[in-house]
Scaffold this motif. Structure first.
Motif, PDB file in Angstrom:
ATOM      1  N   UNK A  20       0.847  -1.171   0.000  1.00  0.00           N
ATOM      2  CA  UNK A  20       0.000   0.000   0.000  1.00  0.00           C
ATOM      3  C   UNK A  20       0.893   1.236   0.000  1.00  0.00           C
ATOM      4  N   UNK A  21       0.902   1.951  -1.128  1.00  0.00           N
ATOM      5  CA  UNK A  21       1.882   3.033  -1.279  1.00  0.00           C
ATOM      6  C   UNK A  21       1.651   4.169  -0.292  1.00  0.00           C
ATOM      7  N   UNK A  22       0.378   4.510  -0.064  1.00  0.00           N
ATOM      8  CA  UNK A  22       0.127   5.595   0.879  1.00  0.00           C
ATOM      9  C   UNK A  22       0.628   5.204   2.263  1.00  0.00           C
ATOM     10  N   UNK A  23       0.297   3.984   2.588  1.00  0.00           N
ATOM     11  CA  UNK A  23       0.641   3.561   3.944  1.00  0.00           C
ATOM     12  C   UNK A  23       2.094   3.135   4.072  1.00  0.00           C
ATOM     13  N   UNK A  24       2.860   3.218   2.987  1.00  0.00           N
ATOM     14  CA  UNK A  24       4.286   2.922   3.109  1.00  0.00           C
ATOM     15  C   UNK A  24       5.014   4.042   3.824  1.00  0.00           C
ATOM     16  N   UNK A  25       4.359   5.149   4.054  1.00  0.00           N
ATOM     17  CA  UNK A  25       5.044   6.268   4.705  1.00  0.00           C
ATOM     18  C   UNK A  25       4.534   6.529   6.108  1.00  0.00           C
ATOM     19  N   UNK A  26       4.164   5.508   6.853  1.00  0.00           N
ATOM     20  CA  UNK A  26       3.679   5.797   8.202  1.00  0.00           C
ATOM     21  C   UNK A  26       4.794   6.436   9.008  1.00  0.00           C
ATOM     22  N   UNK A  27       4.422   7.330   9.904  1.00  0.00           N
ATOM     23  CA  UNK A  27       5.452   7.974  10.723  1.00  0.00           C
ATOM     24  C   UNK A  27       5.629   7.157  12.006  1.00  0.00           C
ATOM     25  N   UNK A  28       6.899   6.963  12.349  1.00  0.00           N
ATOM     26  CA  UNK A  28       7.224   6.108  13.497  1.00  0.00           C
ATOM     27  C   UNK A  28       8.216   6.836  14.388  1.00  0.00           C
ATOM     28  N   UNK A  29       7.914   6.876  15.674  1.00  0.00           N
ATOM     29  CA  UNK A  29       8.888   7.414  16.629  1.00  0.00           C
ATOM     30  C   UNK A  29       9.392   6.255  17.489  1.00  0.00           C
ATOM     31  N   UNK A  30      10.701   6.168  17.581  1.00  0.00           N
ATOM     32  CA  UNK A  30      11.305   5.156  18.450  1.00  0.00           C
ATOM     33  C   UNK A  30      11.884   5.897  19.656  1.00  0.00           C
ATOM     34  N   UNK A  31      11.512   5.446  20.839  1.00  0.00           N
ATOM     35  CA  UNK A  31      12.033   6.113  22.044  1.00  0.00           C
ATOM     36  C   UNK A  31      13.189   5.279  22.585  1.00  0.00           C
ATOM     37  N   UNK A  32      14.390   5.845  22.501  1.00  0.00           N
ATOM     38  CA  UNK A  32      15.586   5.169  22.998  1.00  0.00           C
ATOM     39  C   UNK A  32      16.520   4.738  21.879  1.00  0.00           C
ATOM     40  N   UNK A  33      17.772   5.209  21.969  1.00  0.00           N
ATOM     41  CA  UNK A  33      18.784   4.850  20.954  1.00  0.00           C
ATOM     42  C   UNK A  33      19.742   3.810  21.515  1.00  0.00           C
ATOM     43  N   UNK A  34      19.186   2.810  22.208  1.00  0.00           N
ATOM     44  CA  UNK A  34      19.985   1.678  22.668  1.00  0.00           C
ATOM     45  C   UNK A  34      19.933   0.579  21.613  1.00  0.00           C
ATOM     46  N   UNK A  35      20.316  -0.619  22.011  1.00  0.00           N
ATOM     47  CA  UNK A  35      20.381  -1.715  21.035  1.00  0.00           C
ATOM     48  C   UNK A  35      19.023  -2.055  20.439  1.00  0.00           C
ATOM     49  N   UNK A  36      17.977  -2.070  21.276  1.00  0.00           N
ATOM     50  CA  UNK A  36      16.668  -2.449  20.735  1.00  0.00           C
ATOM     51  C   UNK A  36      16.122  -1.360  19.822  1.00  0.00           C
ATOM     52  N   UNK A  37      16.325  -0.086  20.201  1.00  0.00           N
ATOM     53  CA  UNK A  37      15.850   1.024  19.368  1.00  0.00           C
ATOM     54  C   UNK A  37      16.562   1.021  18.021  1.00  0.00           C
ATOM     55  N   UNK A  38      17.874   0.829  18.041  1.00  0.00           N
ATOM     56  CA  UNK A  38      18.636   0.796  16.788  1.00  0.00           C
ATOM     57  C   UNK A  38      18.259  -0.421  15.937  1.00  0.00           C
ATOM     58  N   UNK A  39      18.037  -1.541  16.583  1.00  0.00           N
ATOM     59  CA  UNK A  39      17.688  -2.742  15.823  1.00  0.00           C
ATOM     60  C   UNK A  39      16.320  -2.572  15.159  1.00  0.00           C
ATOM     61  N   UNK A  40      15.389  -1.961  15.899  1.00  0.00           N
ATOM     62  CA  UNK A  40      14.062  -1.711  15.310  1.00  0.00           C
ATOM     63  C   UNK A  40      14.210  -0.767  14.116  1.00  0.00           C
ATOM     64  N   UNK A  41      14.985   0.308  14.300  1.00  0.00           N
ATOM     65  CA  UNK A  41      15.163   1.290  13.219  1.00  0.00           C
ATOM     66  C   UNK A  41      15.803   0.617  12.004  1.00  0.00           C
ATOM     67  N   UNK A  42      16.809  -0.225  12.248  1.00  0.00           N
ATOM     68  CA  UNK A  42      17.515  -0.885  11.142  1.00  0.00           C
ATOM     69  C   UNK A  42      16.546  -1.747  10.339  1.00  0.00           C
ATOM     70  N   UNK A  43      15.757  -2.539  11.028  1.00  0.00           N
ATOM     71  CA  UNK A  43      14.840  -3.442  10.335  1.00  0.00           C
ATOM     72  C   UNK A  43      13.783  -2.656   9.566  1.00  0.00           C
ATOM     73  N   UNK A  44      13.317  -1.536  10.141  1.00  0.00           N
ATOM     74  CA  UNK A  44      12.310  -0.722   9.447  1.00  0.00           C
ATOM     75  C   UNK A  44      12.909  -0.107   8.191  1.00  0.00           C
ATOM     76  N   UNK A  45      14.094   0.461   8.315  1.00  0.00           N
ATOM     77  CA  UNK A  45      14.714   1.122   7.157  1.00  0.00           C
ATOM     78  C   UNK A  45      15.001   0.094   6.054  1.00  0.00           C
ATOM     79  N   UNK A  46      15.484  -1.058   6.455  1.00  0.00           N
ATOM     80  CA  UNK A  46      15.747  -2.120   5.457  1.00  0.00           C
ATOM     81  C   UNK A  46      14.484  -2.458   4.664  1.00  0.00           C
ATOM     82  N   UNK A  47      13.334  -2.286   5.311  1.00  0.00           N
ATOM     83  CA  UNK A  47      12.071  -2.594   4.644  1.00  0.00           C
ATOM     84  C   UNK A  47      11.385  -1.338   4.096  1.00  0.00           C
ATOM     85  N   UNK A  48      12.194  -0.302   3.910  1.00  0.00           N
ATOM     86  CA  UNK A  48      11.738   0.964   3.305  1.00  0.00           C
ATOM     87  C   UNK A  48      10.766   1.772   4.161  1.00  0.00           C
TER      88      UNK A  48
END
Ligand SMILES: Cc1cc2nc3c(=O)[nH]c(=O)nc-3n(C[C@H](O)[C@H](O)[C@H](O)COP(=O)(O)OP(=O)(O)OC[C@H]3O[C@@H](n4cnc5c(N)ncnc54)[C@H](O)[C@@H]3O)c2cc1C
Length: 497
Positions: A20-48
């Protein structure tokens, strides 16, 4: 189905997925730049899923991974230090082909036991009792799983049962109580518990550690190197996931207002962020103290119970440097000192306000740094340890070494010490399986559970070591928890064709 027709115009067919192209741009806030926050961000970015930011209260990334400079290009770890295990350990699996790990020789070299009156106790006796204790921890999982009480009472029962077997009849009984104190101190240092009577035997048996070497190190580069693997920096420029660019430091989140569709996040400087999803990764310690002021509306009762009854412990560490090591430089014959306190010296320490010393479970060598000794602390006195001055810390250590070694030593230099318990962004070190968690039947699954709206849209997600179903408390658990939260969002938008 409704969602698919509504957005029909935006549907593009990519491979096996309808996206769904519109919904490919959902806004996401991650609270915390520790290992779990970075891992979540990495996986999200890898999936565009690139429309995200990471808000971090500290002035650095890493969270409970905190490698600090010892000298030029050489680091020591105030936080996570060892990769515990190889099999099923995601950190080991991602990195081992590309990084030549070091190792601390705890499993290969016996520790040296010292008594507080300066005499050396019979090492064989001490090591035998220790061996019995560790064998119980390793081999008695089935019995432990049926045991309703604490790990402490289980261990005491089993150790005494074993000691009554004929082959152990000759063991010097006088030493046993002080050796047991030292074993409890080791266990408190490992779990972060105040007492081994707070740890649930049954829950402890439920969690397996990742098999393999438990003490792999990142050598002089420090544990922070793990972030090069999470962001793929270690695999070259073209693979690099630029998460750093999405991190805002010194942004302490004070409120998360959520409804059935979006979230509004407020930081202590008054900035407001609006997003479709939030992934909360701050520690269980932070949740315990602040969940009521952080979440609006309040979290559901099952989650509050889980936050209150799951345990978040505290350990301490410090590193001291000696001009000349007085312990053996031969790595094959020394790895650690364990201290056995007699009543007389205990009384002396209490009289002179040195009680925090009882929380030191041992001093050991540091991989790659021949002049350093590291102390690990667990148990009741962590708060006291964190509050004493650097001068007192060193003075008390010298006093303790001289008592236990029976001779004088040169004054060491304090290189680093930790203060995790009194840092408002952590309020402890890691979670552990408590007797209360067992009684109330709560665990990582409740902490991990996402708050969704009636359309099953994930709104408030939780990651972090304490939410990991398989390896809570560990760095590798933090990584897999971040991946799990990211996938919940990805899976919501990407449906199988
Ligand atoms: C002393 C110590 C030794 C350890 N040793 C090991 C080890 O040897 N091996 C191992 O596997 N594990 C070890 N661990 C555990 C490991 O470090 C953790 O499991 C892991 O780093 C936790 O990552 P996380 O992302 O869950 O949490 P964190 O690293 O705590 O990340 C959460 C982030 O949220 C931030 N934050 C908090 N509140 C807010 C707020 N209100 N607003 C914005 N940001 C906020 C914090 O500053 C932090 O950066 C150790 C931990 C400690 C403390």
């Amino acid at each position: 189905m409704y969602f698919m027709f509504y957005n029909l115009i935006f549907l593009i067919n990519i491979g096996y997925y309808l996206i769904d192209a519109e919904k490919m741009e959902p806004s996401i806030v991650i609270i915390g730049a520790g290992l779990s926050g970075f891992s979540a961000a990495a996986r999200l970015i890898e999936n565009n899923f690139t429309n995200l930011i990471v808000l971090e209260a500290e002035d650095r990334i890493g969270g409970r991974v905190h490698s600090v400079k010892y000298f030029e290009g050489n680091f020591i770890d105030n936080g996570a230090q060892w990769i515990h295990g190889e099999k099923d350990n995601i950190i080991y699996q991602i990195a081992h082909k590309y990084f030549d790990f070091g190792s601390t020789a705890f499993d290969q070299v016996d520790q040296t036991f010292l008594l507080s009156n300066g005499s050396k106790p019979d090492q064989n006796t001490c090591r035998k009792v220790l061996e019995i204790a560790y064998k119980i921890l390793e081999d008695d999982d089935d019995e432990m799983e049926d045991y309703e009480g604490s790990l402490g009472s289980f261990m005491l029962k089993k150790i005494y049962e074993k000691l009554n077997e004929p082959q152990y009849k000759k063991i010097n009984r006088q030493l046993i109580p002080v050796i047991l104190n030292s074993i409890e101190s080791d266990i408190n240092g490992y779990y972060g518990s105040k007492s081994w009577f707070n740890i649930s035997a049954k829950l402890d048996a439920k969690y397996d550690e990742a098999k393999g070497n438990q003490h792999l190190t990142w050598k002089k580069k420090g544990f922070i190197t793990v972030f090069d693997f999470i962001t793929k920096k270690a695999f070259g420029k073209s693979n690099y996931l630029d998460i750093q660019n999405k991190v805002q430091l010194n942004k302490k989140v004070v409120n998360i207002k959520y409804d059935s569709n979006e979230v509004m996040i407020t930081t202590s400087d008054g900035t407001k962020y609006f997003a479709n999803h939030v992934i909360f990764t701050a520690s269980l310690g932070v949740l315990k103290k602040y969940h009521r002021s952080l979440f609006n509306p309040n979290l559901p009762q099952y989650k509050i119970t889980a936050i209150e009854k799951n345990a978040f412990g505290a350990v301490g560490k410090f590193f001291i440097e000696f001009e000349k090591p007085f312990w053996s430089l031969d790595r094959d014959s020394f790895v650690a000192y364990s201290f056995l306190w007699n009543e007389a010296e205990k009384k002396e320490a209490i009289r002179d306000n040195r009680e925090w010393l009882f929380s030191i479970s041992g001093f050991f060598i540091v991989d790659q740094y021949p002049n350093l000794l590291e102390a690990f602390l667990g148990g009741e006195k962590i708060d006291e340890f964190e509050k004493i001055s650097n001068e007192k810390l060193i003075d008390d250590c010298v006093w303790m070494f001289e008592k236990f070694l029976g001779n004088s030593i040169a004054k060491p230099k304090l290189i680093q010490r930790t203060k995790w318990l009194n840092n408002e962004n952590f309020l402890g070190t890691y979670s552990y399986v408590s007797v209360d968690a067992y009684k109330f039947n709560v665990g990582p699954k409740d902490l991990a559970k996402t708050l969704k709206n009636s359309d099953d849209k994930p709104i408030v997600l939780f990651a972090g070591e304490a939410t990991d179903l398989k390896f809570p408390s560990y760095a590798h658990g933090a990584v897999t928890s971040g991946y799990r939260a990211a996938h919940e969002i990805i899976d919501y938008y990407i449906e199988d064709d």
